[in-house]
Design a protein around this motif. Sequence first.
Motif, PDB file in Angstrom:
ATOM      1  N   LEU A  78      51.276  45.426  40.622  1.00 49.88           N
ATOM      2  CA  LEU A  78      51.474  45.520  39.184  1.00 49.88           C
ATOM      3  C   LEU A  78      52.952  45.314  38.835  1.00 49.88           C
ATOM      4  N   SER A  79      53.189  44.510  37.817  1.00 51.77           N
ATOM      5  CA  SER A  79      54.524  44.395  37.228  1.00 51.77           C
ATOM      6  C   SER A  79      54.349  43.777  35.850  1.00 51.77           C
ATOM      7  N   SER A  80      55.404  43.796  35.050  1.00 52.54           N
ATOM      8  CA  SER A  80      55.322  43.199  33.723  1.00 52.54           C
ATOM      9  C   SER A  80      55.178  41.690  33.810  1.00 52.54           C
ATOM     10  N   SER A  81      55.401  41.129  35.001  1.00 49.12           N
ATOM     11  CA  SER A  81      55.255  39.689  35.197  1.00 49.12           C
ATOM     12  C   SER A  81      53.791  39.273  35.288  1.00 49.12           C
ATOM     13  N   ILE A  82      52.917  40.215  35.635  1.00 49.99           N
ATOM     14  CA  ILE A  82      51.481  39.933  35.672  1.00 49.99           C
ATOM     15  C   ILE A  82      50.979  39.807  34.236  1.00 49.99           C
ATOM     16  N   LEU A  83      50.216  38.768  33.957  1.00 49.84           N
ATOM     17  CA  LEU A  83      49.691  38.573  32.611  1.00 49.84           C
ATOM     18  C   LEU A  83      48.924  39.807  32.144  1.00 49.84           C
ATOM     19  N   PRO A  84      49.105  40.212  30.876  1.00 50.95           N
ATOM     20  CA  PRO A  84      48.418  41.404  30.367  1.00 50.95           C
ATOM     21  C   PRO A  84      46.911  41.402  30.588  1.00 50.95           C
ATOM     22  N   CYS A  85      46.273  40.236  30.471  1.00 50.75           N
ATOM     23  CA  CYS A  85      44.820  40.174  30.651  1.00 50.75           C
ATOM     24  C   CYS A  85      44.421  40.594  32.064  1.00 50.75           C
ATOM     25  N   PHE A  86      45.235  40.228  33.071  1.00 44.69           N
ATOM     26  CA  PHE A  86      44.954  40.600  34.455  1.00 44.69           C
ATOM     27  C   PHE A  86      45.431  42.022  34.756  1.00 44.69           C
ATOM     28  N   ARG A  87      46.539  42.423  34.128  1.00 43.48           N
ATOM     29  CA  ARG A  87      47.073  43.767  34.355  1.00 43.48           C
ATOM     30  C   ARG A  87      46.044  44.817  33.948  1.00 43.48           C
ATOM     31  N   ILE A  99      37.971  56.075  46.478  1.00 45.46           N
ATOM     32  CA  ILE A  99      38.206  54.897  47.318  1.00 45.46           C
ATOM     33  C   ILE A  99      39.703  54.765  47.562  1.00 45.46           C
ATOM     34  N   ARG A 100      40.095  54.711  48.820  1.00 43.39           N
ATOM     35  CA  ARG A 100      41.517  54.631  49.148  1.00 43.39           C
ATOM     36  C   ARG A 100      42.115  53.313  48.670  1.00 43.39           C
ATOM     37  N   GLN A 101      43.348  53.390  48.155  1.00 41.37           N
ATOM     38  CA  GLN A 101      44.020  52.199  47.658  1.00 41.37           C
ATOM     39  C   GLN A 101      45.532  52.359  47.754  1.00 41.37           C
ATOM     40  N   ILE A 102      46.209  51.238  47.787  1.00 43.70           N
ATOM     41  CA  ILE A 102      47.668  51.223  47.814  1.00 43.70           C
ATOM     42  C   ILE A 102      48.145  50.288  46.719  1.00 43.70           C
ATOM     43  N   ILE A 103      48.992  50.816  45.840  1.00 47.57           N
ATOM     44  CA  ILE A 103      49.510  50.026  44.722  1.00 47.57           C
ATOM     45  C   ILE A 103      51.013  49.887  44.871  1.00 47.57           C
ATOM     46  N   VAL A 104      51.503  48.667  44.787  1.00 48.69           N
ATOM     47  CA  VAL A 104      52.945  48.407  44.750  1.00 48.69           C
ATOM     48  C   VAL A 104      53.266  47.925  43.345  1.00 48.69           C
ATOM     49  N   SER A 105      54.298  48.506  42.751  1.00 50.93           N
ATOM     50  CA  SER A 105      54.555  48.235  41.346  1.00 50.93           C
ATOM     51  C   SER A 105      56.044  48.289  41.030  1.00 50.93           C
ATOM     52  N   THR A 106      56.358  47.870  39.829  1.00 52.39           N
ATOM     53  CA  THR A 106      57.677  48.082  39.251  1.00 52.39           C
ATOM     54  C   THR A 106      57.554  49.214  38.235  1.00 52.39           C
ATOM     55  N   GLN A 107      58.571  49.385  37.389  1.00 51.82           N
ATOM     56  CA  GLN A 107      58.570  50.488  36.430  1.00 51.82           C
ATOM     57  C   GLN A 107      57.491  50.368  35.367  1.00 51.82           C
ATOM     58  N   LEU A 111      53.772  26.237  39.790  1.00 50.66           N
ATOM     59  CA  LEU A 111      55.036  26.195  40.523  1.00 50.66           C
ATOM     60  C   LEU A 111      55.802  27.505  40.410  1.00 50.66           C
ATOM     61  N   TYR A 112      55.514  28.267  39.353  1.00 44.71           N
ATOM     62  CA  TYR A 112      56.311  29.456  39.068  1.00 44.71           C
ATOM     63  C   TYR A 112      55.508  30.754  38.993  1.00 44.71           C
ATOM     64  N   TYR A 113      54.194  30.621  38.953  1.00 41.06           N
ATOM     65  CA  TYR A 113      53.384  31.800  38.699  1.00 41.06           C
ATOM     66  C   TYR A 113      52.257  31.938  39.707  1.00 41.06           C
ATOM     67  N   SER A 114      52.135  33.142  40.250  1.00 41.59           N
ATOM     68  CA  SER A 114      51.051  33.479  41.165  1.00 41.59           C
ATOM     69  C   SER A 114      50.114  34.467  40.485  1.00 41.59           C
ATOM     70  N   LYS A 115      48.821  34.230  40.572  1.00 38.60           N
ATOM     71  CA  LYS A 115      47.858  35.146  39.959  1.00 38.60           C
ATOM     72  C   LYS A 115      47.974  36.546  40.554  1.00 38.60           C
ATOM     73  N   GLU A 116      48.380  36.633  41.810  1.00 38.88           N
ATOM     74  CA  GLU A 116      48.469  37.918  42.491  1.00 38.88           C
ATOM     75  C   GLU A 116      49.800  38.623  42.251  1.00 38.88           C
ATOM     76  N   LEU A 117      50.918  37.853  42.180  1.00 37.00           N
ATOM     77  CA  LEU A 117      52.248  38.454  42.151  1.00 37.00           C
ATOM     78  C   LEU A 117      53.055  38.147  40.899  1.00 37.00           C
ATOM     79  N   GLY A 118      52.531  37.341  39.996  1.00 34.74           N
ATOM     80  CA  GLY A 118      53.290  37.007  38.798  1.00 34.74           C
ATOM     81  C   GLY A 118      54.356  35.960  39.057  1.00 34.74           C
ATOM     82  N   PHE A 119      55.496  36.087  38.353  1.00 35.65           N
ATOM     83  CA  PHE A 119      56.556  35.089  38.482  1.00 35.65           C
ATOM     84  C   PHE A 119      57.106  35.033  39.902  1.00 35.65           C
ATOM     85  N   GLN A 120      57.266  33.810  40.393  1.00 35.47           N
ATOM     86  CA  GLN A 120      57.887  33.588  41.692  1.00 35.47           C
ATOM     87  C   GLN A 120      58.760  32.348  41.625  1.00 35.47           C
TER      88      GLN A 120
END
Length: 350
Positions: free
Chosen positions: A99-108, A123-131, A331-340
């Motif tokens: 999760l980050s603000s770079s992920i499109l709101p519809c997917f977030r 269900i066990r899960q691991i979330i990596v995120s920004t603020q 070229l700049y956006y990943s569905k999984e990670l947002g801006f790259q």
Amino acid sequence: MFITATQPIIFTNPEEIIELTDPSKTLTKHYFTKQERIVLDVSLWKQGELKLADFVEHLGAEITQNPDKSFLIICNTLKQSQDIFKALKHFRDTLFYYLSSSILPCFRKQIINQIKYNTANNIRQIIVSTQVVEAGVDIDLDIVYRDFASLDSINQSAGRCNRNGVKGQGVVKLFNLGKASRIYDATLLDITREVLNQQQSEIIAESNFYNLNNAYFKLVKQRVQDDNDVSKNMLVYMQQLKFKELASNFKVIENTFKSYDVFIPIDEAAKQVWAKYEQTNTIANVFERKRALKQLKPQLMQYVTRFPAYGYEPSHSQKDKGIIYVEDWQLYYSKELGFQKPNEDAAMFA
């Protein structure tokens, strides 16, 4: 009248402030001293700045040692959060979310709903995120790791740990990857270090959070508000109802990173929304056009994110547009990670 969920000590004379829910100012402190949902562990933070590889190794060991616990790792920069997410994904039989603000709101929104479902069904899960998870995101994890930040942000992160108090005692673990100064005010960070180092134990109970935060905000008031000309001017503007001056001079975070609002035509639904947007912009009557744009905005913004200027340069014809349509978004956006950024090697705001 001021309405706030958390009232810090920011007023010139606190005795003039009457809390309608706690006029005697005794119930709030009593409430905090009875809480045992979480503890704040600063032992890792006290070891000093960590290299990313060493921190990932530490995380991997703890994830392995706690197979029944769900984790949330909150980072200060987009690049670090993405690197940590990639490094941890090798764990088997575990659900990972980013999760980050770079992920499109519809997917977030979809990701947050899935996290809530997993929590409700143990269900066990691991979330990596920004603020981005600090405010307005109702998720509940067993163990939260938080990169060093000002204490008010650490408080927000702690609110994502065992918030419902139904899983024993949760743990919020502070660490330091050395990027806090890029995001937070240096004075607030210094005050946070001071109040944390004053604690007698490296494990701070939730029942002590009230006193901890009072000590923090007293120093903030002293060093940032009372001794700061900008703060004094803000108070004068408020007293004199000069809202225009207040709005033009007040900034929560100094915007030193230029960015562009971009539209990602990620699927057919997005393309249809953009077509409506272009059609709306052709309405001749300015009032009708504004009304139509206002109605369309909720749909439009589901596919809008921000690209930093250091990693993306729009075409000359689009550079001055409020929202830029990115034809080559892959070229700049990943569905999984947002801006790259291609060959990304810099950090940015979350």
